[in-house]
Write a protein that holds these residues in place. Structure first.
Motif: not given
Length: 611
Positions: A2, A434, A437-442, A445
């Motif tokens: 973050k 990473i 799915e984590k990249k899509r969230i980042l 967001s």
């Protein structure tokens, strides 16, 4: 990860202050310094009471009756009585176990524990604690008209705002109240909602369900564009209040609630809720001493924003020659007129009325920080605000949006693009480290969200800026999918998404659905003309416009086109807003008639190509 994407955060673990040329680093001393500063903030404003507006109370008849008597001739109370004639008297009612259980289930798991009881455990034991909590509401709050004193204690955390972190003035207080307090507050909030909503001004866009900053700004800018399209002028005065939430007078609030129809017993509950509140400042595990809160709304509470809206609601009765853009304590009276001197007189007149209201209601206007924007004139103009002469600005920030005199929002969008590019760079560093799915969230967001604040204001941007936005979006998708060969269109299909501009068109369709079904803010409905004839082919009448940018590139012109010409009939037939939002996000807008979607044809120019 973050910190790579956001500079915002909570309170700092170790705060070091400079006080009287001395370094303060001890946590307890820092906490005490902050607590004294927060406690004296309102006193330092120098707000005085105008005795000419008060009625002397000779014999006491109780705190509530004394407050009502004291302010019976106050200008705000007189205004409320002229505009409001309550048919029924409001009273709080008893609650049930089901209501208590419903509010407990709504509690967030990460909320601050009450008496060291984790929220998770409280929710697990809902069937055990709901009956005692119901009895507290029914017997203590309703029966004895006493709000539990243990629930009125707040821990304050100083949150860094800007500039240098060594100065206490650059922090704002955020209060944390016992979580059980929110259960009772939400019951009070739910019971007062239906009664109070009908009395609130349609221009109050803060802290109300279905209202937002975007609605307040869009209505103002659309009215400005309409006036400029007709060859007129538009302008507004951006008014700055100092510590508005902290200056609210509890007795005057009680008198206003009584004028709106609240009964004496209900007022006793509210007055006790507001009274005898204490706070202390927390730094890590150290605490300051306790200090009593004598005025203002409880920060971090559920009811504070609602009472603030009620407190300032009668201000809007005074805007006779102007409209107003308002969210919370940001109040901007604005006017539109074909005659420039008339526009300036209207602004100055209603601004003077607002200044009188602020003084009578214990609020402090920071005249030095007030600004003016005038659109449509080539002269350099000024407006008198109180004792200050305010020269117009070329650009000002209002509710987080940079507004310029030309209403083009170029600088605002350039700032957004700069932030988004920095976050794309951060994503690129992590792209191969990473999971997908984590990249899509980042991406969703921190990158796409940059373009989610008030998009209906700036969606009619230049083609150059639209290309910048698409380029940022494309780069982000390439980082997520590690795909450097597909086209932007193929990446969007792979992601199951649309361009930012197409997403904005979807948002326009949602607003038009609200207008058509009369479920949105009333001020938005005023922008459009509904077709109510029985044999209608279109649901909206399009406005007559004269110019390209102020006319055709406006929501009042573009919205009816989206609804009547672009949106499929199966979407128009949907009844509920929830289902419409779900389905419209699956719709890929095509054949858009706006300037951004036109294609350049040699020797002809920009035209719409029908697919």
């Amino acid at each position: 990860m973050k910190p790579l994407f956001s500079s915002k955060g909570g309170s700092r673990d170790n705060i070091i202050l400079v006080e009287d040329d001395e370094i303060v680093s001890d946590n307890k001393q820092v906490a005490q310094t902050f607590n004294e500063f927060f406690d004296n903030t309102v006193r330092n404003l120098g707000i005085t009471e105008n005795q000419l507006l008060l009625t002397e109370v000779v014999h006491s008849n109780g705190k509530i009756n004394d407050a009502i008597k004291m302010y019976e001739a106050h200008p705000s109370i007189i205004q409320i009585r002229e505009h409001v004639n309550p048919e029924l008297q409001f009273s709080f009612s008893l609650t049930s176990v089901d209501d208590i259980q419903s509010e407990i289930k709504r509690l967030k798991p990460k909320a601050i524990p009450y008496m060291n009881i984790p929220i998770k455990k409280l929710k697990e034991m809902v069937h055990v604690v709901s009956e005692p909590l119901r009895d507290i509401w029914n017997k203590e709050i309703i029966g004895k008209r006493k709000f539990p004193s243990e629930l009125k204690l707040a821990d304050v955390s100083p949150i860094f705002k800007k500039l240098e972190s060594i100065h206490k003035e650059n922090y704002r207080p955020v209060s944390v109240l016992p979580v059980v307090s929110k259960i009772f507050e939400r019951i009070m909030d739910k019971q007062t909602n239906a009664y109070l909503e009908k009395y609130l001004s349609p221009y109050l866009c803060g802290y109300r369900k279905g209202y937002s900053c975007q609605h307040a700004l869009v209505v103002m800018i659309e009215n400005w564009k309409k006036s400029l399209d007709q060859g007129g002028y538009a302008g507004g005065v951006l008014m700055d209040l100092s510590k508005a939430f902290d200056t609210i007078n509890h007795k005057l609030l009680i008198a206003k609630l009584h004028a709106y129809g609240f009964g004496i017993e209900s007022l006793e509950i509210i007055y006790d809720y507001l009274s005898d509140r204490w706070q202390r400042t927390k730094i890590n595990t150290s605490f300051s001493s306790w200090s009593e809160i004598l005025h203002g709304m409880p920060q971090g509470s559920v009811l504070g924003p609602k009472f603030f809206n009620i407190y300032i609601n009668d201000l809007f009765y005074l805007f006779l020659c102007t409209n107003v853009c308002n969210v919370a304590d940001d109040t901007t009276p604005y006017a539109c007129d074909l005659d420039l001197p008339t526009l300036l007189r209207n602004l100055e007149g209603d601004t003077a009325s607002a200044i009188f209201w602020f003084e009578a209601n214990y609020m402090k206007l920071n005249e030095v920080k007030c600004h003016a924007l005038i659109a449509g004139s080539t002269e350099h103009l000024w407006i008198k605000v109180g004792e200050q002469v305010i020269w117009e600005s070329n650009q000002e920030k209002l509710l987080g949006v940079d507004i310029d005199k030309e209403l083009k929002f170029d600088n605002h969008l350039l700032g957004i693009c700069k932030k988004a590019r920095g976050k794309v760079t951060a994503l690129a560093r992590l792209a191969k480290l990473i999971p997908f799915e984590k990249k899509r969230i980042l991406m969703n967001s921190f990158i796409e969200s940059q373009f989610s604040y008030c998009p209906l204001l700036w969606m009619f941007c230049s083609r150059e800026l639209n290309k910048k936005i698409n380029h940022i979006h494309e780069r982000a998708l390439r980082m997520v999918y590690l795909d450097y060969s597909s086209t932007f269109g193929d990446l969007l299909k792979k992601n199951g998404s649309v361009t930012i501009h197409q997403r904005n068109i979807q948002l326009v369709a949602i607003e038009m659905f609200k207008v058509k079904n009369d479920i949105g803010p009333g001020i938005m409905k005023s922008l459009f003309s509904l077709n109510t004839s029985e044999n209608r082919r279109k649901d909206f009448f399009g406005p007559v416009v004269r110019t390209e940018y102020r006319g055709k590139q406006s929501l009042r012109y573009f919205g009816p086109l989206v609804w009547d010409c672009m949106l499929p009939n199966e979407l128009k037939s949907i009844v509920t807003i929830e289902k419409f939002k779900t389905e419209v996000k699956k719709w890929v807008p095509e054949n858009c008639p706006c300037r951004l979607c036109k294609t350049y044809v040699a020797q002809i120019g920009f035209v719409n190509v029908v697919k």
